[in-house]
Design a protein around this motif. Structure first.
Motif, PDB file in Angstrom:
ATOM      1  N   GLY A  70       0.816  -1.203   0.000  1.00  0.00           N
ATOM      2  CA  GLY A  70       0.000   0.000   0.000  1.00  0.00           C
ATOM      3  C   GLY A  70       0.852   1.255   0.000  1.00  0.00           C
ATOM      4  N   ASN A  71       2.149   1.063   0.211  1.00  0.00           N
ATOM      5  CA  ASN A  71       3.092   2.191   0.209  1.00  0.00           C
ATOM      6  C   ASN A  71       4.318   1.829  -0.615  1.00  0.00           C
ATOM      7  N   GLY A  72       4.075   1.007  -1.638  1.00  0.00           N
ATOM      8  CA  GLY A  72       5.170   0.572  -2.488  1.00  0.00           C
ATOM      9  C   GLY A  72       5.269  -0.939  -2.525  1.00  0.00           C
ATOM     10  N   ILE A  73       6.202  -1.416  -3.372  1.00  0.00           N
ATOM     11  CA  ILE A  73       6.437  -2.852  -3.540  1.00  0.00           C
ATOM     12  C   ILE A  73       7.721  -3.229  -2.809  1.00  0.00           C
ATOM     13  N   VAL A  74       7.659  -4.327  -2.006  1.00  0.00           N
ATOM     14  CA  VAL A  74       8.853  -4.842  -1.324  1.00  0.00           C
ATOM     15  C   VAL A  74       9.038  -6.307  -1.711  1.00  0.00           C
ATOM     16  N   GLN A  75      10.270  -6.755  -1.552  1.00  0.00           N
ATOM     17  CA  GLN A  75      10.584  -8.148  -1.876  1.00  0.00           C
ATOM     18  C   GLN A  75      10.633  -8.961  -0.578  1.00  0.00           C
ATOM     19  N   ILE A  76       9.909 -10.102  -0.562  1.00  0.00           N
ATOM     20  CA  ILE A  76       9.836 -10.964   0.617  1.00  0.00           C
ATOM     21  C   ILE A  76      10.162 -12.391   0.196  1.00  0.00           C
ATOM     22  N   VAL A  77      11.070 -13.032   0.930  1.00  0.00           N
ATOM     23  CA  VAL A  77      11.326 -14.461   0.730  1.00  0.00           C
ATOM     24  C   VAL A  77      10.420 -15.216   1.696  1.00  0.00           C
ATOM     25  N   CYS A  78       9.606 -16.130   1.144  1.00  0.00           N
ATOM     26  CA  CYS A  78       8.570 -16.793   1.942  1.00  0.00           C
ATOM     27  C   CYS A  78       8.590 -18.296   1.689  1.00  0.00           C
ATOM     28  N   ALA A 106      15.636  -6.486   8.100  1.00  0.00           N
ATOM     29  CA  ALA A 106      15.987  -6.821   6.715  1.00  0.00           C
ATOM     30  C   ALA A 106      16.983  -7.965   6.746  1.00  0.00           C
ATOM     31  N   ALA A 107      16.814  -8.934   5.855  1.00  0.00           N
ATOM     32  CA  ALA A 107      17.678 -10.126   5.893  1.00  0.00           C
ATOM     33  C   ALA A 107      17.963 -10.579   4.476  1.00  0.00           C
ATOM     34  N   LYS A 108      18.938 -11.490   4.383  1.00  0.00           N
ATOM     35  CA  LYS A 108      19.286 -12.104   3.100  1.00  0.00           C
ATOM     36  C   LYS A 108      19.163 -13.612   3.291  1.00  0.00           C
ATOM     37  N   LEU A 109      18.231 -14.240   2.554  1.00  0.00           N
ATOM     38  CA  LEU A 109      17.969 -15.665   2.686  1.00  0.00           C
ATOM     39  C   LEU A 109      18.449 -16.377   1.427  1.00  0.00           C
TER      40      LEU A 109
END
Length: 799
Positions: A70-78, A106-109
């Motif tokens: 709703g306030n932009g696009i984010v990248q999520i690893v799920c 924030a993380a790197k998976l």
């Protein structure tokens, strides 16, 4: 009863904190068993939508999702199995702190950046489901704070209700008590009738007399059964311990939880003809909503449809559960809503008889407001029409007004209130409490005339109202005073041994006391052959506790068996308790006969493990000695006569007598019974009536003889089947008053004694109170004994 805190506050506005609310509920008798906070730490969690979901390049079970916040696009690893494009789900953004102390960073998976976490219901602390992401409705606005969308924070509160407070099996019922206790008022409830838009009706016939005095229904055609249950409704259900199923089912559950009236929704197209409420036929079967098919009898009530003007198949089990064949499904278009008043006596015990436990049955067994069915149908109709559409027909009501008793007024006297409570409660406070509880109050010169609402079955007499005042005003406000007067001391009777003495005595002989239920399983009594005169319970706690015990030994041996299978090789138990038998026709008031008894059981070694001698198994004479020592407390001499009841080992049991009166039994259990009870050890036991065993004469002092005693030892050869008890009685009778004691000191079979005979050696101890016995006196007594035994038993002096 479990409910949502916010739902309760919707009905009764209050500024009390959650802890204060819980404490108040407990203080007024609605004991809070558990409070589960929900969604207390959801700052930074928003409604989000997965725009795309691609396979992670380095992990098979992970997906890389592009998520709209709703306030932009984010990248999520799920890694959730239900993550997919288009799904709306909760997103914990970077910086959020979830329940359980989970901080989102924030993380790197596996080499891929992830700026937040898509969440399951368990991770949010709103539900134990952790199977996948919490799926939100398609109309959820992206970017909305999740707490705002789900109505959080909240708490699931569970209270323990006493059977007399059936009115509190609803959120609104609880609200009245909370309003009275916290000085608030219950909000108004919109029960505006739904305007009929068609003439669709189903005829309703009541054929169950006073057991079902009211039945209300409504037809709603053209319903969209596939509409989703609104989030606010689904969440209130979930927080009340009910998992949403489908909208039409959820509506009936929702109304039941809010108002307390169980309801059912039928697929109208699956019904034929008129709806008939009637007793079930003998052997009639119905397939219930849970898939079970049960056989009924006329004690059950059913709702049936009709064919050709006659009541046909049962389509619901009255007051308990609906039928499978007429349930609402995803293809249902036309609905028949029903709500009825089933009196408690028509429902009590029926669920248990079928092994069922339903919310509806639980409420109807305790009593539901007879005025609620119409309100509940109107409320449910409005919810269905507003959410799922449809064309409602007119209200259908069948009622036997002569079986609906109006609430009777109760006079509460001011002086009586003060006398019972021990304090003066202000008139304004009394009236406030009663009105807040929903009672109608009219002021009189010396008190009040009160009419309870139809939902309060528990208010019938003046003392009930006094209890309500005390409960709401606060028990801690009632002064503590010591009672006046002198207590009368009663000295214990010398003509009876008290139970405490018996308990201490058996404990000193290495027995442990057991306390078993007075209810047992009928099959257990059948194994013992003790079903004669057994008293069945009309409303047992369970099938395993369906009959009053006719003896102590079945329960006591079962306790021994439970110890034995838990590696307790030496078990010695006793119990004092009552046994029950059905009333003798024409005798007494018809109540079951109740007898107090004492019993003991033993298995394993006779002595506890020790070094001084070889171990041996406990035997008949060990328990006989314990019983005789117990009888000696009352100065009793016991007589043992051979017997063989169904549960006894042949040749190893005896009936116990005192002064010619049978007290009970002692012996070893029959091997066949031990196998039936799955016992791998031999069990010795006794059971006797308590009263004749413990009665005793008032002790009297007597002079001791100043003259010496004389002992003569005799050995007699008698047939093997002659009992020592019978011989002893003959010896005592023949010897006369000079015999002070008789002891058996030897039993012999073998060389010198013919087969089929035995030698018994006894000692006669003779003494006179007025003179020294001469040899002639002793010889005469011995001769009398010898002659008597020869004549009565063919006994011969052993050479």
């Amino acid at each position: 009863m479990k409910f949502s805190e916010n739902w309760l506050r919707h009905h009764v506005p209050t500024r009390a904190s959650r802890d204060e609310l819980a404490a108040t509920l407990t203080a007024i008798g609605l004991e809070v068993e558990d409070v589960t906070p929900l969604g207390d730490s959801l700052d930074g969690v928003v409604v989000a939508q997965i725009v795309s979901a691609e396979k992670h390049p380095e992990a098979d079970r992970l997906q890389v999702c592009q998520v709209d916040t709703g306030n932009g696009i984010v990248q999520i690893v799920c890694g959730a199995p239900n993550a997919r494009a288009g799904l709306k789900a909760p997103l914990a953004t970077v910086g959020a702190n979830l329940p359980g102390g989970i901080a989102i960073k924030a993380a790197k998976l596996r080499g891929v950046e992830s700026a937040g976490m898509l969440c399951s219901a368990k991770e949010l602390g709103v539900d134990p489901d952790a199977s996948g992401l919490l799926e939100l409705p398609a109309d959820a606005a992206v970017g909305t704070p999740l707490a705002q969308y789900l109505g959080l924070p909240d708490a699931s509160i569970e209270i323990k209700l006493t059977p007399n407070r059936a009115d509190c099996f609803s959120v609104r019922g609880i609200a009245y008590d909370v309003a009275a206790a916290l000085g608030s008022e219950v909000g108004s409830f919109d029960a505006t009738p739904v305007t009929a838009q068609s003439d669709a009706v189903l005829a309703v016939e009541l054929d169950a007399g006073p057991r079902v005095p009211r039945f209300v229904g409504r037809v709603i055609d053209g319903v969209d059964a596939n509409v989703s249950t609104p989030v606010w409704m689904a969440e209130r259900l979930r927080r009340s311990g009910v998992r949403p199923i489908s909208f039409l089912v959820d509506v009936t559950q929702y109304v039941m939880l809010e108002l307390g009236q169980p309801m059912h929704a039928f697929d109208k197209d699956a019904l034929e003809g008129a709806v008939v409420v009637r007793p079930a036929r003998e052997g009639e079967e119905i397939k219930l909503l849970d898939g079970r098919t049960v056989a009924l009898d006329p004690e059950f009530l059913v709702v049936s449809d009709s064919r050709g003007g006659k009541a046909a198949r049962a389509v619901a089990l009255g007051g308990i559960m609906g039928g499978f064949d007429t349930r609402v499904t995803d293809v249902t278009r036309n609905v028949f809503l029903e709500a009825a008043h089933w009196v408690p006596s028509a429902i009590i015990g029926r669920s248990r008889k079928l092994g069922l436990h339903t919310d509806a049955g639980h409420r109807f067994e305790r009593g539901v407001d007879p005025e609620l069915p119409r309100i509940a149908v109107e409320y449910a109709s409005r919810l269905i029409v507003d959410i799922a559409g449809g064309v409602p027909g007119p209200m259908i009501e069948a009622v036997h007004t002569e079986h609906l008793q109006p609430a009777q007024p109760i006079v509460l006297r001011r002086a009586r209130l003060a006398r019972v409570l021990g304090l003066q409660v202000a008139d304004t406070e009394v009236e406030r409490i009663l009105r807040a509880l929903g009672l109608s109050v009219e002021t009189l010169a010396d008190g009040w005339r009160v009419v309870p609402p139809s939902r309060r079955f528990d208010l019938a007499i003046e003392e009930d109202l006094i209890e309500e005042i005390a409960r709401i005003h606060g028990y801690n406000a009632i002064p503590t005073t010591l009672p006046a007067g002198a207590a009368r001391l009663v000295s214990p009777s010398e003509t009876r041994i008290d139970e405490a003495t018996a308990r201490r005595h058996l404990a000193s002989r290495d027995y442990l006391e057991a306390i078993n239920y007075a209810f047992v399983e009928a099959d257990l009594l059948a194994k013992w052959g003790l079903t004669v005169d057994a008293v069945p319970l009309a409303n047992p706690l369970s099938a395993e506790l369906g009959v009053m015990r006719t003896g102590l030994l079945p329960g006591l041996v079962a306790a021994l068996a439970r110890n034995a299978v838990r590696q307790q090789s030496r078990v010695r138990l006793f119990e004092l308790g009552n046994v029950f038998a059905s009333a003798t026709p024409g005798v007494g008031d018809g109540a079951p006969r109740e007898t107090q008894r004492i019993a003991a059981v033993a298995c394993g070694d006779a002595q506890a493990e020790q070094w001084a001698g070889a171990s041996r198994a406990v035997g008949f004479h060990d328990l006989k000695g314990d019983l005789e020592s117990l009888a000696a407390l009352a100065g009793a001499t016991l007589e043992f006569r051979t017997s063989q009841p169904a549960w006894a080992h042949p040749g190893r049991s005896a009936d116990v007598y005192r002064d010619g009166v049978k007290l009970g039994w002692i012996g070893q259990l029959h091997p066949r019974l031990q196998r039936a009870l799955e016992l791998d050890v031999d069990v010795i036991a006794f059971e006797l009536d308590l009263e004749p065993l413990f009665s005793r004469a008032v002790p009297k002092a007597g002079a001791l003889s100043k003259f010496p005693s004389v002992r003569r030892d005799l050995a007699f050869v008698v047939p093997e089947d002659v009992e020592w008890g019978a011989l002893a009685q003959s010896v005592k009778h023949a010897a006369g008053p000079s015999l002070r004691d008789l002891v058996l000191f030897d039993r012999y079979q073998g060389k010198g004694v013919e087969p089929g005979f035995k030698s018994l050696a006894m000692g006669l101890i003779l003494q006179d109170e007025s003179r020294t016995l001469t040899d002639r006196d002793v010889d005469s007594t011995v001769a009398s004994v010898t002659t008597a035994l020869q004549q009565e038993y063919g006994a011969a002096i052993r050479g």
